[in-house]
Motif scaffolding. Structure first.
Motif, short mmCIF file in Angstrom:
data_model
loop_
_atom_site.label_atom_id
_atom_site.label_comp_id
_atom_site.label_asym_id
_atom_site.label_seq_id
_atom_site.Cartn_x
_atom_site.Cartn_y
_atom_site.Cartn_z
N LYS A 79 2.78 -0.37 2.89
CA LYS A 79 2.99 -1.39 1.86
C LYS A 79 3.77 -0.82 0.67
O LYS A 79 4.74 -1.43 0.20
CB LYS A 79 1.65 -1.94 1.39
N ILE A 80 3.35 0.34 0.18
CA ILE A 80 3.99 0.91 -1.01
C ILE A 80 5.40 1.40 -0.67
O ILE A 80 6.33 1.24 -1.46
CB ILE A 80 3.12 2.04 -1.59
N PHE A 81 5.56 1.99 0.51
CA PHE A 81 6.89 2.41 0.96
C PHE A 81 7.85 1.22 0.97
O PHE A 81 8.97 1.29 0.46
CB PHE A 81 6.79 3.03 2.35
N TYR A 95 -5.53 3.29 -5.79
CA TYR A 95 -4.11 3.60 -5.69
C TYR A 95 -3.30 2.35 -5.35
O TYR A 95 -2.20 2.13 -5.89
CB TYR A 95 -3.87 4.67 -4.62
N GLU A 96 -3.83 1.53 -4.44
CA GLU A 96 -3.13 0.30 -4.06
C GLU A 96 -2.99 -0.64 -5.25
O GLU A 96 -1.93 -1.25 -5.46
CB GLU A 96 -3.89 -0.39 -2.92
N GLY A 97 -4.05 -0.76 -6.04
CA GLY A 97 -4.00 -1.62 -7.22
C GLY A 97 -2.99 -1.13 -8.25
O GLY A 97 -2.25 -1.93 -8.85
N GLU A 98 -2.94 0.19 -8.43
CA GLU A 98 -1.97 0.77 -9.37
C GLU A 98 -0.55 0.52 -8.90
O GLU A 98 0.34 0.15 -9.68
CB GLU A 98 -2.23 2.27 -9.50
N ALA A 99 -0.31 0.69 -7.60
CA ALA A 99 1.02 0.47 -7.04
C ALA A 99 1.43 -1.00 -7.15
O ALA A 99 2.58 -1.31 -7.48
CB ALA A 99 1.06 0.92 -5.58
N GLN A 139 7.64 6.25 -9.42
CA GLN A 139 6.19 6.21 -9.58
C GLN A 139 5.50 5.78 -8.28
O GLN A 139 4.44 6.29 -7.93
CB GLN A 139 5.82 5.26 -10.73
N LEU A 140 6.10 4.84 -7.58
CA LEU A 140 5.55 4.41 -6.29
C LEU A 140 5.60 5.56 -5.28
O LEU A 140 4.65 5.75 -4.50
CB LEU A 140 6.31 3.20 -5.76
N SER A 152 0.44 -3.17 -9.35
CA SER A 152 0.73 -3.45 -10.76
C SER A 152 2.14 -2.99 -11.13
O SER A 152 2.89 -3.70 -11.82
CB SER A 152 -0.31 -2.77 -11.64
N LEU A 153 2.52 -1.80 -10.67
CA LEU A 153 3.87 -1.28 -10.94
C LEU A 153 4.94 -2.15 -10.28
O LEU A 153 5.94 -2.52 -10.91
CB LEU A 153 3.98 0.15 -10.42
#
Length: 357
Positions: A129-131, A179-183, A159-160, A185-186
């Motif tokens: 997801k973040i990638f 970590y997922e929540g932080e990502a 940052q991601l 939000s960014l």
């Protein structure tokens, strides 16, 4: 229309056809069965007839319902029949017999009860997801260098990338959710920057739902609902239980594994699609209505436009990064569900998330 066939080779061969999904957008339409044909009715007037053998799913928006005969035939043929409210909120799904090896599902349940094994798979969902969120930003920056704040978007992308590195050492699902929540939000902090057209009418100040309070969130929620049902149908097709997940907490009626697997597909299948609808002016502000409680939903005409474009997008071909085969976007959920089932069977050492560039 004969649709292309996807063949995935992973020690064993599987074949999947990308068929069509029938969307009923009128809230007053009733669907019934005539032989082997779906009949769409509105106050006894026939609006259309579609052969069942051309369909992999039916999605209806409204309360008029479907005949028991049609529901039974869909269950028999393993055609997903999904009922949504006119706003796009999920109501129910009709599914047939459980397919697949019972040993596969027992292993799925065993992993779901083991925090370490669940976290191992869940880490890959969120890494994907973040990638993908990062590459949506990177690609947008490359394609529109003079229309966006490239420095701002590059900073978020970096940052991601850092969060992906942290996830490698993650030891628990609670830590992973942080970590997922932080990502998220960014990522969503720059989502509005990627809306380049119709800025006065389509703006994004953050995710809101149940109900969505602006046009962008209304479309996002609508597409997420379509996507999670596509993923649930794919999981059932390969023999997995969409209701027992590894990251999302189990709740009655919650498709936890479908929500897990959908995470890596949100940025590339849903978010990019929504941005494209807005930036290419395929939709406009007149296609939405505001309800008394302030919530926003699409008109029937806008739903038709969105669904038509969604179906077209699903038929576009891409190169699957792990399988190294050209497949339609619409088959990506099935390919990932198949890879997940192979992982649970121990045919693969680790689950390979869909990582798009």
């Amino acid at each position: 229309m004969q649709m292309p066939i996807l063949t995935i080779c992973l020690r064993r061969r599987a074949v999947k056809k990308l068929l069509n999904t029938l969307y009923i957008t009128s809230a007053d339409s009733y669907i019934s069965l005539d032989g082997e044909t779906v009949v769409v009715l509105n106050q006894d007037k026939v609006l259309g007839k579609i052969p069942l053998h051309n369909l992999e799913g039916i999605v209806t928006f409204g309360y008029a319902g479907a005949s028991p005969a049609l529901m039974g035939e869909c269950a028999k043929r393993n055609i997903s029949l999904c009922f949504l409210e006119p706003s796009g909120k999920f109501l129910a799904r009709v599914t047939g017999r459980v397919y697949g090896n019972v040993i596969l599902r027992k292993e799925q349940y065993r992993i779901s009860e083991n925090p370490d094994l669940s976290c191992k798979i869940a880490k890959n969902f969120i890494t994907g997801k973040i990638f993908n969120a990062r590459w949506v930003i990177e690609r947008f920056t490359r394609e529109h260098p003079f229309s966006v704040d490239s420095v701002k978007l590059k900073r978020v992308s970096t940052q991601l990338k850092d969060i992906i590195e942290l996830i490698k050492e993650c030891k628990s699902n609670d830590q992973l959710r942080g970590y997922e929540g932080e990502a998220a939000s960014l990522y969503f902090s720059v989502f509005d920057d990627m809306i380049l057209q119709q800025k006065d009418d389509f703006y994004f100040d953050g995710r809101n739902r149940r109900p969505p309070m602006d046009r962008v969130n209304a479309i996002l929620s609508f597409i997420y609902t379509l996507l999670v049902n596509n993923v649930a149908a794919a999981l059932e097709t390969v023999g997995l239980d969409p209701y027992v997940g590894f990251l999302h907490v189990d709740r009655p009626g919650r498709m936890s594994l479908a929500l897990d697997l959908m995470e890596e597909l949100r940025p590339v299948m849903a978010d990019r699609f929504v941005l494209s609808l807005i930036n290419k002016r395929m939709i406009n502000a007149d296609g939405f209505k505001v309800r008394e409680n302030g919530s926003v939903q699409m008109t029937d005409e806008t739903k038709k436009t969105v669904l038509s474009q969604w179906q077209s997008r699903k038929q576009e071909k891409i190169n699957h990064p792990f399988l190294e085969e050209k497949i339609e976007w619409g088959l990506v959920p099935y390919a990932q569900a198949l890879l997940l089932s192979r992982t649970i069977r121990n045919d693969l050492d680790t689950y390979p998330p869909f990582m798009w560039k």
